[in-house]
Design a protein around this motif. Structure first.
Motif, PDB file in Angstrom:
ATOM      1  N   ARG A 166       1.062   0.622  -3.708  1.00  0.00           N
ATOM      2  CA  ARG A 166       0.061  -0.367  -4.056  1.00  0.00           C
ATOM      3  C   ARG A 166       0.648  -1.527  -4.854  1.00  0.00           C
ATOM      4  NH1 ARG A 166      -2.375   4.687  -4.381  1.00  0.00           N
ATOM      5  NH2 ARG A 166      -4.287   4.858  -3.107  1.00  0.00           N
ATOM      6  N   VAL A 167       1.440  -1.227  -5.860  1.00  0.00           N
ATOM      7  CA  VAL A 167       2.015  -2.247  -6.730  1.00  0.00           C
ATOM      8  C   VAL A 167       3.526  -2.054  -6.747  1.00  0.00           C
ATOM      9  CG1 VAL A 167       2.003  -3.262  -9.031  1.00  0.00           C
ATOM     10  CG2 VAL A 167      -0.069  -2.179  -8.153  1.00  0.00           C
ATOM     11  N   THR A 168       4.246  -3.135  -6.497  1.00  0.00           N
ATOM     12  CA  THR A 168       5.711  -3.032  -6.429  1.00  0.00           C
ATOM     13  C   THR A 168       6.302  -2.475  -7.713  1.00  0.00           C
ATOM     14  OG1 THR A 168       5.743  -4.937  -4.927  1.00  0.00           O
ATOM     15  CG2 THR A 168       7.820  -4.325  -5.988  1.00  0.00           C
ATOM     16  N   ALA A 169       5.728  -2.890  -8.846  1.00  0.00           N
ATOM     17  CA  ALA A 169       6.257  -2.442 -10.144  1.00  0.00           C
ATOM     18  C   ALA A 169       5.870  -1.005 -10.466  1.00  0.00           C
ATOM     19  CB  ALA A 169       5.765  -3.367 -11.258  1.00  0.00           C
ATOM     20  N   LEU A 170       4.946  -0.406  -9.691  1.00  0.00           N
ATOM     21  CA  LEU A 170       4.501   0.965  -9.934  1.00  0.00           C
ATOM     22  C   LEU A 170       4.675   1.778  -8.658  1.00  0.00           C
ATOM     23  CD1 LEU A 170       1.141   0.124 -11.780  1.00  0.00           C
ATOM     24  CD2 LEU A 170       3.371   0.546 -12.821  1.00  0.00           C
ATOM     25  N   PRO A 171       5.909   2.064  -8.283  1.00  0.00           N
ATOM     26  CA  PRO A 171       6.149   2.755  -7.006  1.00  0.00           C
ATOM     27  C   PRO A 171       5.775   4.231  -7.078  1.00  0.00           C
ATOM     28  CG  PRO A 171       8.203   2.519  -8.219  1.00  0.00           C
ATOM     29  CD  PRO A 171       7.151   1.787  -9.023  1.00  0.00           C
ATOM     30  N   PRO A 172       5.580   4.872  -5.916  1.00  0.00           N
ATOM     31  CA  PRO A 172       5.315   6.319  -5.897  1.00  0.00           C
ATOM     32  C   PRO A 172       6.497   7.096  -6.451  1.00  0.00           C
ATOM     33  CG  PRO A 172       4.812   5.300  -3.774  1.00  0.00           C
ATOM     34  CD  PRO A 172       5.542   4.287  -4.565  1.00  0.00           C
ATOM     35  N   VAL A 173       6.198   8.272  -6.942  1.00  0.00           N
ATOM     36  CA  VAL A 173       7.254   9.135  -7.477  1.00  0.00           C
ATOM     37  C   VAL A 173       8.068   9.691  -6.321  1.00  0.00           C
ATOM     38  CG1 VAL A 173       7.747  11.220  -8.802  1.00  0.00           C
ATOM     39  CG2 VAL A 173       5.847   9.719  -9.466  1.00  0.00           C
ATOM     40  N   GLN A 174       9.368   9.635  -6.457  1.00  0.00           N
ATOM     41  CA  GLN A 174      10.270  10.195  -5.451  1.00  0.00           C
ATOM     42  C   GLN A 174      10.974  11.418  -6.029  1.00  0.00           C
ATOM     43  OE1 GLN A 174       9.504   7.870  -2.245  1.00  0.00           O
ATOM     44  NE2 GLN A 174      11.290   9.207  -2.206  1.00  0.00           N
ATOM     45  N   VAL A 175      10.939  12.512  -5.292  1.00  0.00           N
ATOM     46  CA  VAL A 175      11.702  13.712  -5.636  1.00  0.00           C
ATOM     47  C   VAL A 175      12.689  13.927  -4.510  1.00  0.00           C
ATOM     48  CG1 VAL A 175      11.631  16.179  -6.092  1.00  0.00           C
ATOM     49  CG2 VAL A 175       9.804  14.705  -6.954  1.00  0.00           C
ATOM     50  N   GLY A 176      13.912  13.545  -4.744  1.00  0.00           N
ATOM     51  CA  GLY A 176      14.882  13.560  -3.659  1.00  0.00           C
ATOM     52  C   GLY A 176      14.546  12.464  -2.671  1.00  0.00           C
ATOM     53  N   THR A 177      14.392  12.832  -1.422  1.00  0.00           N
ATOM     54  CA  THR A 177      14.034  11.870  -0.384  1.00  0.00           C
ATOM     55  C   THR A 177      12.548  11.892  -0.053  1.00  0.00           C
ATOM     56  OG1 THR A 177      14.536  13.511   1.334  1.00  0.00           O
ATOM     57  CG2 THR A 177      16.319  12.051   0.643  1.00  0.00           C
TER      58      THR A 177
END
Length: 891
Positions: A393-404
């Motif tokens: 949704r917001v570039t500055a607040l990306p989804p959490v990534q765990v590995g890939t």
């Protein structure tokens, strides 16, 4: 297609049909119909009973023709094949049929004559069949399904026993059953000649409300955990360290917007130390000497040190402290009038009051636009949604990534706790003392305030035990949600407010010190008298030396030239000594002059910065109130993104007694294992990354309507909600919260998803629905039993093979007709519908056309009338008040 069904029946035993149909109408099993008896027909008016949802209301066909809109009309004349019972005159039935055709815009009228005969009946009817009508003889049998065994229905005068079987068959033939959109006779021409057909009907309805509610709950509810959304076919994973994910998202939000909550500050340049030159030193020394001779050294020192006045600082401090002592105490001491730790609301109000006082102290007044934090709250909401559905949704607040892989939190409460997560374990007497009774889990400042007040109350002998107990409960409760995203953001705003409050305290202290700068001279002034004494002694010594030298020169003891040299030497020695003593003695005065100059120079900047800081304090207080409101709203939407579950749906099972064997009303039994398996399969396909966007956007779009008239401005501009204040009478956020608490979130996104689920499981994935409704509960012999779906349906939901359609019971046929195979089933017409998981199914079976003389209850007509008795005459009463309520069953 909307149809009008009209029954025309004689008085007497046919009342059993009416009562059975009315009861089933009240249960929602059949559609509405009109019941007419010959006594309701006058020369100019046809009255009747309109039965809808079990309610009977008087109505006239003429008025109904003027107001109703129907695509098809069905008229059924009930003909009881029982000796001694009245029949409907053919002229009345013909008149009503023609009136229906002419008054309802020429709509086609399906004319049906239903002869209800029983095995063993000795009565005979004159003219059983009538030309131009669908002449049907209800087969006197009862069976659970086509192709199964049956038992005969024998002659009876019991209107309920007679009526319930007749009502079931008539409802099937006329398309009255729920789920039947048309009748098999619609558009079909009657048989030619005086022929009749045997008919029987079967009907099944299965309620799946409880199963559907349980499946919907498990598919859409987040109570058992957040679904793992899919992304390009791969599923996301759960975040193990939820605290880390929440902290990182909150830090990213603060990095982007934190500066918008703080205003500008002014910084003072260091004051340059002013060096005292020789000439200035001599001037000051002689000035001090003159003051010493006048015995006023203190006045001279005070006059020199206070060249820069501190009246402005004194005025500011006096105004702030004198005009608003309680607000001053709130800011500086952090306690209220009762000595309790202050809340953030009190700090915000105190800041607003002090800011207005500064205007009165000479600070220039200006229109100050409120801080526009719309993007802050929009991003705050987007951050919470992203932690749950991994959407971008917001570039500055990306989804959490765990590995890939993208990752989501297991529980919505780890993002923003819901409205049921608050703390209220405070006894009422204690709550009255500490003036707090509940907390939201994300209320960082409220928690600090309650902890401080409970600690304060714990020192009271009368409140010590309950306060200590409540304090311990508060700390245990706080641990549950202190790692959530909302708490992290609230902590950031709360700590900023605390930091600015500390800054205001420091600025007020600086202004206080500037206002009392004269007090800094006390120590210096105390030493001026001693210095003046030394200066006087030196001056006296100089004068004495000059006098002695002058006397010696006068007595010619000393050469005048030498005397002048000695006098000059004494003066130089005195000047140097006096200057050294003066400079050494006034060193502290000179340092004080520079320090005082710096202090008073900083005072103006301090007063301007105080105004900025108070504005920030007020802004942060407003932002914190908005934060609490938005957290409540977001927490509510996350807790129930698809609306509230209908708890009543689980208790709506229909168990109907007294039904004939060919009619079954059942309820699908909830099987937890099957429901859980189906829900797991469906959730995997339904939830993609960003699935919360639709519920959130829908919640904002409907906020204006939910709020009511005050929310009108939001109807066209839903995004304006982000600019609303967090509290106060004009706050739409508070009204929205109240509306959400009362009505819940909008359910349309859930309905859309659920409609797709039902379409899926009743279409390409019908195997799922079969497993969900494989067991049905029904009433059998006054007891509720469970049976399989196939046993419940008994073949009603499928058309029998043409080669083995079966036979009717031939008890109403002559031996010749039975031997000729007239009792064979010629047609089987299924009907029914699916409403989600619920099923309605029926089957109508008809024989071929049978001459009326081959029925035992018929004999050849020897007149124009087929009636068994004298024709009835229509009432002469033409008035609208001629309507009479039909009597109950006649035995």
């Amino acid at each position: 297609m909307e149809a009008l069904t009209v029954f025309l029946a004689p008085r007497g035993i046919t009342a059993g049909v009416r009562e059975a149909l009315t009861d089933w109408s009240g249960l929602g099993l059949i559609d509405s119909f009109i019941w007419i008896e010959p006594g309701m027909v006058s020369a100019t008016r046809v009255n009747g009973l309109l039965v809808t949802a079990g309610n009977q209301d008087g109505v006239s066909l003429q008025s109904l023709a003027g107001t109703g809109s129907y695509d098809r009309i069905r008229l059924c004349v009930l003909v009881p094949g029982i000796a001694g019972h009245e029949q409907v005159d053919s002229s009345i039935s013909q008149r009503i049929a023609e009136m229906l055709e002419s008054s309802f815009g020429g709509r086609p009228v399906v004319r049906v004559r239903a002869v209800v005969a029983r095995s063993g009946e000795t009565a005979v009817l004159d003219g059983l069949a009538q030309g131009g009508w669908h002449n049907l003889v209800l087969s006197p049998e009862e069976s659970a399904g086509p192709g199964l065994g049956h038992h005969q229905l024998y002659t009876t005068n019991d209107p309920f026993d007679w009526g319930v079987h007749a009502a079931a068959t008539c409802a099937g033939v006329l398309g009255l059953w729920s789920g039947s959109t048309e009748s098999l006779l619609d558009g079909e021409a009657p048989l030619p000649g005086e022929r009749a057909r045997l008919v029987r009907a079967f009907y099944r309805t299965m309620d799946t409300t409880a199963v559907g509610a349980e499946l919907r709950d498990q598919v859409l509810s987040l109570g058992n955990g957040v679904p793992l959304p899919t992304y390009f076919g791969a599923s996301a994973v759960y975040i193990e360290d939820s605290g880390l994910a929440a902290r990182v998202m909150a830090d990213q939000l603060w990095e982007k917007h934190g500066r918008s909550l703080h205003g500008e500050r002014e910084h003072s340049a260091p004051q340059a130390v002013t060096a005292i030159g020789p000439w200035a030193a001599f001037k000051m020394m002689f000035g001090f000497l003159w003051a010493a001779l006048k015995n006023a050294p203190r006045s001279w020192a005070q006059r020199v040190a206070t060249r820069v006045k501190s009246e402005t600082a004194a005025a500011v401090h006096g105004l702030v402290f004198g005009s608003a002592p309680s607000q001053y105490k709130v800011i500086v001491d952090g306690v209220d009038r009762d000595g309790l730790p202050v809340s953030w609301l009190e700090v915000r109000e105190a800041a607003e009051t002090l800011e207005k006082l500064l205007d009165d102290a000479g600070t220039p007044r200006e229109h100050r636009a409120p801080a526009d934090l719309a993007s802050f709250w929009q991003d705050y909401a987007d951050g919470a949604l992203t932690l749950i559905d991994a959407g971008e949704r917001v570039t500055a607040l990306p989804p959490v990534q765990v590995g890939t892989q993208r990752a989501v939190l297991r529980r919505t409460s780890a993002a923003v706790p819901g409205p049921d997560s608050g703390f209220s374990d405070i006894p009422t007497p204690l709550a009255a003392v500490i003036q707090l009774d509940s907390l939201e889990p994300y209320d960082f400042l409220g928690t600090l305030s309650m902890e401080g007040r409970l600690q304060h109350a714990a020192g009271d002998p009368n409140l010590g035990i309950p306060a200590s107990t409540a304090l311990e409960a508060l700390r245990r409760w706080k641990v549950v949600s202190e790692e959530s995203y909302a708490v992290r953001v609230g902590t950031r705003i709360g700590q900023s407010l605390i930091s600015v409050r500390s800054e205001v305290q420091q600025l007020l202290d600086q202004i206080r010190r500037a206002a009392s700068a004269d007090d800094m001279l006390a120590g210096v002034l105390a030493r001026q008298k001693k210095l003046a004494l030394w200066m006087k002694i030196l001056l006296a010594a100089l004068l004495l030396g000059l006098v002695v030298t002058a006397v010696l020169v006068a007595q010619e003891t000393l050469d005048p030239l030498k005397g002048s040299g000695i006098g000059a030497g004494l003066a130089v020695v005195w000047l140097i000594a006096t200057l050294l003593i003066f400079m050494n003695g006034q060193r502290e005065l000179f340092h004080l002059m520079n320090a005082r100059s710096q202090l008073l120079s900083d005072d103006e900047i301090s007063r301007r910065n105080l105004s900025h800081a108070l504005r920030d304090l007020h802004r942060l207080g407003g932002a914190y109130s908005q934060f609490l409101a938005w957290s409540r709203i977001i927490g509510t939407v996350l807790a129930e993104p698809f609306g509230r579950a209908d708890d009543q749906a689980r208790t709506q099972a229909k168990f109907v007694q007294g039904l004939p064997l060919n009619v079954k009303v059942g309820t699908a039994t909830v099987q937890p294992a099957a429901v859980a398996t189906a829900a797991a399969q469906l959730r995997h396909d339904i939830f993609a990354v960003g699935w919360l966007t639709r519920p959130w956007e829908r919640a904002k779009a409907t906020a204006g309507d939910l709020i009511g008239p005050r929310g009108y401005e939001l109807t066209a501009h839903p995004e304006a909600i982000y600019r609303q204040s967090g509290d106060g009478e004009l706050s739409l956020l508070r009204l929205w919260i109240g509306a959400l608490d009362a009505a819940g979130t909008d359910s349309s996104p859930g309905q859309e998803i659920w409609a797709g689920v039902l379409k899926d499981i009743t279409g390409p994935r019908s195997a799922i629905s079969s497993g969900l409704v494989s067991t049905v509960s029904e009433v059998r012999d006054s007891a509720v039993v469970q049976t399989s779906l196939d046993a419940f349906m008994s073949g009603v939901d499928s058309t029998p093979d043409e080669g083995r359609l079966g036979h009717f019971d031939g008890a109403v046929l002559t031996d010749l007709a039975r031997n000729a195979g007239r009792a064979a089933v010629e047609r089987s017409v299924p009907f029914g519908s699916h409403s989600g998981l619920a099923r309605q199914a029926g089957l109508i079976q008809l024989s071929g056309g049978i001459p009326q003389h081959e029925f035992l209850v018929a004999r050849p007509a020897d007149g124009n009338s087929w009636l068994g008795g004298a024709p009835q005459r229509a009432s002469e009463d033409d008035t609208g008040g001629s309507f009479t309520m039909p009597e109950g069953p006649t035995f």
